[in-house]
Design a protein around this motif. Structure first.
Motif, PDB file in Angstrom:
ATOM      1  N   ALA A  17     -40.382 -70.258  -6.535  1.00  0.00           N
ATOM      2  CA  ALA A  17     -39.139 -69.728  -5.972  1.00  0.00           C
ATOM      3  C   ALA A  17     -39.283 -69.319  -4.512  1.00  0.00           C
ATOM      4  N   GLY A  18     -40.499 -69.460  -3.980  1.00  0.00           N
ATOM      5  CA  GLY A  18     -40.683 -69.186  -2.562  1.00  0.00           C
ATOM      6  C   GLY A  18     -41.450 -67.932  -2.221  1.00  0.00           C
ATOM      7  N   TRP A  19     -42.053 -67.288  -3.216  1.00  0.00           N
ATOM      8  CA  TRP A  19     -42.823 -66.071  -2.944  1.00  0.00           C
ATOM      9  C   TRP A  19     -44.000 -66.381  -2.013  1.00  0.00           C
ATOM     10  N   ASP A  20     -44.148 -65.585  -0.989  1.00  0.00           N
ATOM     11  CA  ASP A  20     -45.295 -65.690  -0.079  1.00  0.00           C
ATOM     12  C   ASP A  20     -46.490 -65.020  -0.743  1.00  0.00           C
ATOM     13  N   VAL A  38     -45.963 -65.972 -12.760  1.00  0.00           N
ATOM     14  CA  VAL A  38     -46.497 -66.041 -11.403  1.00  0.00           C
ATOM     15  C   VAL A  38     -46.164 -67.387 -10.782  1.00  0.00           C
ATOM     16  N   GLN A  39     -46.301 -68.468 -11.554  1.00  0.00           N
ATOM     17  CA  GLN A  39     -45.989 -69.798 -11.039  1.00  0.00           C
ATOM     18  C   GLN A  39     -44.511 -69.903 -10.690  1.00  0.00           C
ATOM     19  N   ALA A  40     -43.650 -69.286 -11.507  1.00  0.00           N
ATOM     20  CA  ALA A  40     -42.216 -69.318 -11.222  1.00  0.00           C
ATOM     21  C   ALA A  40     -41.912 -68.603  -9.906  1.00  0.00           C
ATOM     22  N   ARG A  77     -58.319 -61.654 -13.667  1.00  0.00           N
ATOM     23  CA  ARG A  77     -57.358 -62.643 -14.133  1.00  0.00           C
ATOM     24  C   ARG A  77     -57.658 -63.972 -13.458  1.00  0.00           C
ATOM     25  N   LEU A  78     -58.626 -64.689 -14.004  1.00  0.00           N
ATOM     26  CA  LEU A  78     -59.067 -65.940 -13.416  1.00  0.00           C
ATOM     27  C   LEU A  78     -57.950 -66.977 -13.399  1.00  0.00           C
ATOM     28  N   ASP A  79     -57.092 -66.946 -14.414  1.00  0.00           N
ATOM     29  CA  ASP A  79     -55.981 -67.901 -14.467  1.00  0.00           C
ATOM     30  C   ASP A  79     -55.034 -67.708 -13.282  1.00  0.00           C
ATOM     31  N   ILE A  80     -54.779 -66.458 -12.931  1.00  0.00           N
ATOM     32  CA  ILE A  80     -53.905 -66.180 -11.800  1.00  0.00           C
ATOM     33  C   ILE A  80     -54.630 -66.425 -10.476  1.00  0.00           C
ATOM     34  N   THR A  81     -55.903 -66.102 -10.435  1.00  0.00           N
ATOM     35  CA  THR A  81     -56.704 -66.406  -9.237  1.00  0.00           C
ATOM     36  C   THR A  81     -56.604 -67.888  -8.912  1.00  0.00           C
ATOM     37  N   ARG A  82     -56.711 -68.720  -9.931  1.00  0.00           N
ATOM     38  CA  ARG A  82     -56.644 -70.168  -9.732  1.00  0.00           C
ATOM     39  C   ARG A  82     -55.278 -70.591  -9.201  1.00  0.00           C
ATOM     40  N   LEU A  83     -54.210 -70.022  -9.760  1.00  0.00           N
ATOM     41  CA  LEU A  83     -52.856 -70.356  -9.297  1.00  0.00           C
ATOM     42  C   LEU A  83     -52.669 -69.970  -7.829  1.00  0.00           C
ATOM     43  N   LEU A  84     -53.169 -68.809  -7.467  1.00  0.00           N
ATOM     44  CA  LEU A  84     -52.996 -68.330  -6.097  1.00  0.00           C
ATOM     45  C   LEU A  84     -53.782 -69.178  -5.100  1.00  0.00           C
ATOM     46  N   ALA A 141     -51.984 -72.220  -4.461  1.00  0.00           N
ATOM     47  CA  ALA A 141     -50.781 -71.968  -3.656  1.00  0.00           C
ATOM     48  C   ALA A 141     -51.137 -71.574  -2.228  1.00  0.00           C
ATOM     49  N   ASP A 142     -52.357 -71.867  -1.822  1.00  0.00           N
ATOM     50  CA  ASP A 142     -52.819 -71.621  -0.442  1.00  0.00           C
ATOM     51  C   ASP A 142     -52.907 -70.139  -0.082  1.00  0.00           C
ATOM     52  N   ALA A 143     -53.392 -69.334  -1.019  1.00  0.00           N
ATOM     53  CA  ALA A 143     -53.642 -67.927  -0.701  1.00  0.00           C
ATOM     54  C   ALA A 143     -54.723 -67.836   0.376  1.00  0.00           C
TER      55      ALA A 143
END
Length: 243
Positions: free
Chosen positions: A34-37, A28-30, A58-65, A68-70
């Protein structure tokens, strides 16, 4: 290459529930790098990756998003979807996701479109006491109610024009009633108080609920300047000493 999803184009796989459920955070971080919106919308369900990450816990992905200014307060257009990430977290009792969203600035009073549920109302209705506590600690309004003109099914189950305390009383969530009562007094600028429930017979019951200590009834008694032989009744509220 990152795929940009639209209503007619293929959507990025990381927006989909099935992918997020199994994805590694590094993947997800990659995609983000790479520019994913991260705010692109899955055209099938109208939801974003942030909402889906909470749905599959998926708390780990929630945190990444979030980092990333979700969009924290995005409303899916379909009425069958949960309108926003914090509402979904509160409904499901995902206290860690709720805390992350609140700390990031999610709208604590966001409402569902048709019935007017706020995160606090959803958490109270579903007996997620830990989420209720987090929301109240972040300043949620304990007086808010669902809409009076809620849909027929809400009125059928008597969930229209309901407050968080109403839900707690309706479903006999007694510990939650105490929690919300304290918040209501603070919201109205009143000192911390606790109220007697129908099963309470003496101050020691109040002391156990609020302090976990039966012997602290004497402090409540003295703080309220009670007199020997003075009667107490269900619904009476009393000042509480500090913990």
């Amino acid at each position: 290459m990152v795929l940009i999803g639209t209503a007619t184009a293929e959507v990025n796989p990381f927006t989909r529930i099935a992918f997020i459920q199994k994805a590694f955070p590094t993947e997800v971080q990659a995609a983000i790098d790479a520019g994913w919106d991260v705010n692109e919308i899955d055209p099938r369900f109208g939801e974003t990756a942030l909402i889906n990450s909470i749905r599959v816990k998926r708390l780990d992905i929630t945190r990444l998003l979030i980092e990333a200014d979700a969009d924290l307060d995005y409303h899916p257009p379909r009425k069958t979807s949960f309108p926003a990430a914090l509402l979904l977290a509160s409904y499901k009792g995902n206290v860690e996701a709720a805390r992350l969203l609140l700390d990031a600035g999610a709208d604590i009073e966001i409402r569902t479109e048709t019935s007017g549920y706020t995160p606090l109302l959803y958490a109270a209705m579903n007996y997620h006491t830990d989420v209720v506590q987090v929301l109240l600690d972040h300043g949620a309004d304990p007086t808010v109610r669902t809409y009076k003109d809620a849909p027929r099914y809400e009125r059928k189950y008597r969930r229209a024009n309901m407050s968080a305390r109403d839900f707690a009383v309706k479903y006999k969530f007694r510990d939650m009633v105490d929690l919300i009562d304290v918040a209501l007094f603070a919201w109205n600028g009143q000192p911390k108080r606790g109220c007697l429930h129908v099963e309470d017979k003496r101050f020691s019951d109040l002391a156990v609920r609020h302090f976990g200590d039966r012997e602290r009834w004497r402090e409540i008694w003295e703080l309220n300047d009670m007199k020997k032989g003075q009667s107490i009744m269900t619904g009476d509220c009393f000042l509480l000493p500090e913990k």
